[in-house]
Enzyme design. Structure first.
Site, PDB file in Angstrom:
ATOM      1  N   PHE A  84       0.856  -1.182   0.000  1.00 40.86           N
ATOM      2  CA  PHE A  84       0.000   0.000   0.000  1.00 40.86           C
ATOM      3  C   PHE A  84       0.895   1.236   0.000  1.00 40.86           C
ATOM      4  O   PHE A  84       1.860   1.297   0.769  1.00 40.86           O
ATOM      5  CB  PHE A  84      -0.884  -0.024   1.248  1.00 40.86           C
ATOM      6  N   ARG A 143     -12.449  -4.198  -7.364  1.00 38.98           N
ATOM      7  CA  ARG A 143     -12.101  -5.009  -6.201  1.00 38.98           C
ATOM      8  C   ARG A 143     -13.360  -5.364  -5.415  1.00 38.98           C
ATOM      9  O   ARG A 143     -14.201  -4.512  -5.162  1.00 38.98           O
ATOM     10  CB  ARG A 143     -11.141  -4.193  -5.332  1.00 38.98           C
ATOM     11  N   TYR A 189     -10.528  -0.686  11.037  1.00 37.83           N
ATOM     12  CA  TYR A 189     -11.769  -0.236  10.377  1.00 37.83           C
ATOM     13  C   TYR A 189     -12.095  -1.054   9.141  1.00 37.83           C
ATOM     14  O   TYR A 189     -13.134  -0.870   8.542  1.00 37.83           O
ATOM     15  CB  TYR A 189     -11.695   1.260  10.014  1.00 37.83           C
ATOM     16  N   LYS A 190     -11.185  -1.977   8.751  1.00 40.67           N
ATOM     17  CA  LYS A 190     -11.472  -2.822   7.580  1.00 40.67           C
ATOM     18  C   LYS A 190     -12.227  -4.059   8.070  1.00 40.67           C
ATOM     19  O   LYS A 190     -13.360  -3.936   8.507  1.00 40.67           O
ATOM     20  CB  LYS A 190     -10.167  -3.136   6.857  1.00 40.67           C
ATOM     21  N   ASP A 215       2.385  -6.071   7.546  1.00 38.80           N
ATOM     22  CA  ASP A 215       1.191  -5.253   7.620  1.00 38.80           C
ATOM     23  C   ASP A 215      -0.009  -6.170   7.371  1.00 38.80           C
ATOM     24  O   ASP A 215      -0.105  -6.794   6.303  1.00 38.80           O
ATOM     25  CB  ASP A 215       1.259  -4.126   6.587  1.00 38.80           C
TER      26      ASP A 215
HETATM   27  C1  LIG Z   1      -5.692   0.697   4.682  1.00 40.48           C
HETATM   28  C2  LIG Z   1      -4.211   0.654   4.716  1.00 40.48           C
HETATM   29  C3  LIG Z   1      -3.458   1.720   5.262  1.00 40.48           C
HETATM   30  C4  LIG Z   1      -4.131   2.970   5.753  1.00 40.48           C
HETATM   31  O1  LIG Z   1      -3.384   3.596   6.743  1.00 40.48           O
HETATM   32  P1  LIG Z   1      -4.073   4.670   7.698  1.00 40.48           P
HETATM   33  O2  LIG Z   1      -2.925   5.358   8.338  1.00 40.48           O
HETATM   34  O3  LIG Z   1      -4.930   3.907   8.672  1.00 40.48           O
HETATM   35  O4  LIG Z   1      -4.901   5.585   6.854  1.00 40.48           O
HETATM   36  C5  LIG Z   1      -2.076   1.583   5.321  1.00 40.48           C
HETATM   37  N1  LIG Z   1      -1.462   0.464   4.865  1.00 40.48           N
HETATM   38  C6  LIG Z   1      -2.156  -0.562   4.331  1.00 40.48           C
HETATM   39  C7  LIG Z   1      -1.440  -1.774   3.858  1.00 40.48           C
HETATM   40  C8  LIG Z   1      -3.537  -0.483   4.214  1.00 40.48           C
HETATM   41  O5  LIG Z   1      -4.224  -1.481   3.659  1.00 40.48           O
END
Ligand SMILES: *Cc1c(COP(=O)(O)O)cnc(C)c1O
Length: 404
Positions: free
Chosen positions: A121, A363, A217-218, A192
């Protein structure tokens, strides 16, 4: 109670009833923002009115707010195979990535390479770039293709930093194998779990992961802006020097000592005041997980997503799977279409909510807690109709919104 549809030991109907699901929608985006557990409003109301409202500052002790990040961290720990006392909740995932990466680099001072993959990400990669600049010690972020990760781990690598499930394609990395490979080369591994916590069985202890981070939150359904978590392998706790040396990670925050001394164990991964209202929502969301068997969940998530893949293959020939067949994946399925954005907008307009990820990915997340066979089949039928009739081909559906 056994579920007659699936033959496993989980009562999926009862689990689904614990979510507020607006009528007329098929929600295939729980991988981005989980739906609201029905218990959340009352739980948050209690914290707002009875605790904040009536206890005021006394809530930190009397309602136990100060301990919630550790207590809820332990409950998340149970879902990822982490022992009690090794997972802490707080901040956002990007911040937790920074903390883990900084701690790991300090543990390998003689090495300079952070190895990641192009499926990571962007925020994780951006945080690595920012940290490298802040440290100013000549570190390098090396980003390789997902298939090339294993063979790119060499003696220069300080830290392997990967997202276990690729947010775009759903590709699943082998956490145990890659961690072993990293350790064999003298490197540390940060995982992660943003797209895996609550989506599949995870055992950070069996995999010997040094650090794990993720968001709530996911798949964990704690609501927009809910805080992240960080796990550190227990034997590393006392070796870590926190870069984000906030007062609540101090050994004695209320001594108000002008000099920082890290707190014991995972407590040193705390930074500042916890988001209490959001933690109340997280607590209610985690109650649901007490009744979920992760083996059953993973089996059903794969069954549902494979049903979708088969349906798309038959009815939607214009969509190309984002991954080669038989590639291990998480709980989501992705397809490529040159007009993916407009196709997804047309789909959303008909009540099937997935999402679009640039440049061309559609997705779909399959979360057995609230999705069943009927929703999968209806989603395939709607998608097929939109593609057959080119219903997506309008200026309205092509116009990009700020959040995709
Ligand atoms: C959703 C996601 C994030 C989002 O990070 P926030 O700081 O919570 O906005 C970061 N890394 C990955 C791999 C994600 O899937």
């Amino acid at each position: 109670m056994r579920d007659h549809d699936t033959g496993d030991g989980t009562d999926w109907t009862a689990l689904r009833a614990r979510f507020h699901l607006p009528g007329g929608l098929i929600y295939l985006d729980g991988n981005s923002l989980g739906p609201m557990p029905r218990a959340v409003p009352e739980r948050v109301r209690r914290t707002v009115e009875d605790e904040w409202g009536d206890m005021l500052i006394r809530g930190w002790n009397d309602a136990g707010w100060m301990d919630w990040p550790a207590r809820l961290g332990d409950r998340i720990g149970r879902l990822i195979g982490a022992p009690a006392g090794s997972t802490m909740v707080g901040d956002t995932l990007s911040i937790k990535v920074w903390q883990a990466l900084d701690a790991a680099l300090r543990l390998r001072p003689e090495r300079r390479v952070i190895l990641s993959d192009s499926g990571n990400f962007p925020s994780d990669l951006y945080m690595a770039e920012g940290l490298i600049a802040a440290l100013g010690r000549g570190h390098e972020l090396r980003v390789v293709a997902p298939e090339a990760v294993a063979d790119s781990i060499d003696a220069d690598v300080a830290v392997l930093m990967l997202t276990q499930v690729d947010y775009r394609t759903g590709r699943l990395h082998d956490m145990a194998a890659l961690t072993a490979r990293a350790h064999g080369a003298g490197a540390l591994a940060i995982w992660d779990l943003a797209h895996s916590a609550g989506a599949l069985e995870i055992d950070v202890t069996a995999a010997d992961a040094d650090f794990a981070v993720g968001c709530t939150y996911k798949y964990l359904n704690a609501g927009p802006g809910a805080p992240a978590f960080i796990h550190v392998r227990p034997d590393l706790h006392d070796l870590i020097e926190p870069a984000l040396s906030g007062w609540l990670g101090h050994a004695a925050p209320f001594a108000f000592d002008p000099a920082y001394r890290p707190g014991p164990g995972i407590a040193r991964m705390r930074v500042g005041t916890p988001p209490v209202l959001q933690l109340a929502a997280l607590e209610a969301a985690l109650d649901i997980w007490d009744d979920v068997d992760m083996v059953d969940l993973r089996a059903r998530s794969l069954a549902l997503s494979e049903r979708f893949v088969r349906g798309v293959a038959v009815h939607c020939p214009d969509l190309a799977p984002a991954l080669p067949p038989d590639t291990p994946r998480g709980s989501q399925v992705s397809f490529r279409h040159p007009e993916g954005y407009a196709v997804m907008q047309a789909l959303i307009a008909r009540g099937v909510i997935g999402d679009f990820r640039a440049p061309d990915i559609l997705r779909f997340g399959f979360t057995p807690l609230f999705i069943g066979e009927a929703e999968v089949d209806a989603a395939v039928a709607t998608l097929a109709d939109i593609l057959e009739t080119a219903a997506w081909d309008t200026s309205e559906f092509r116009a990009r919104k700020a959040v995709t």
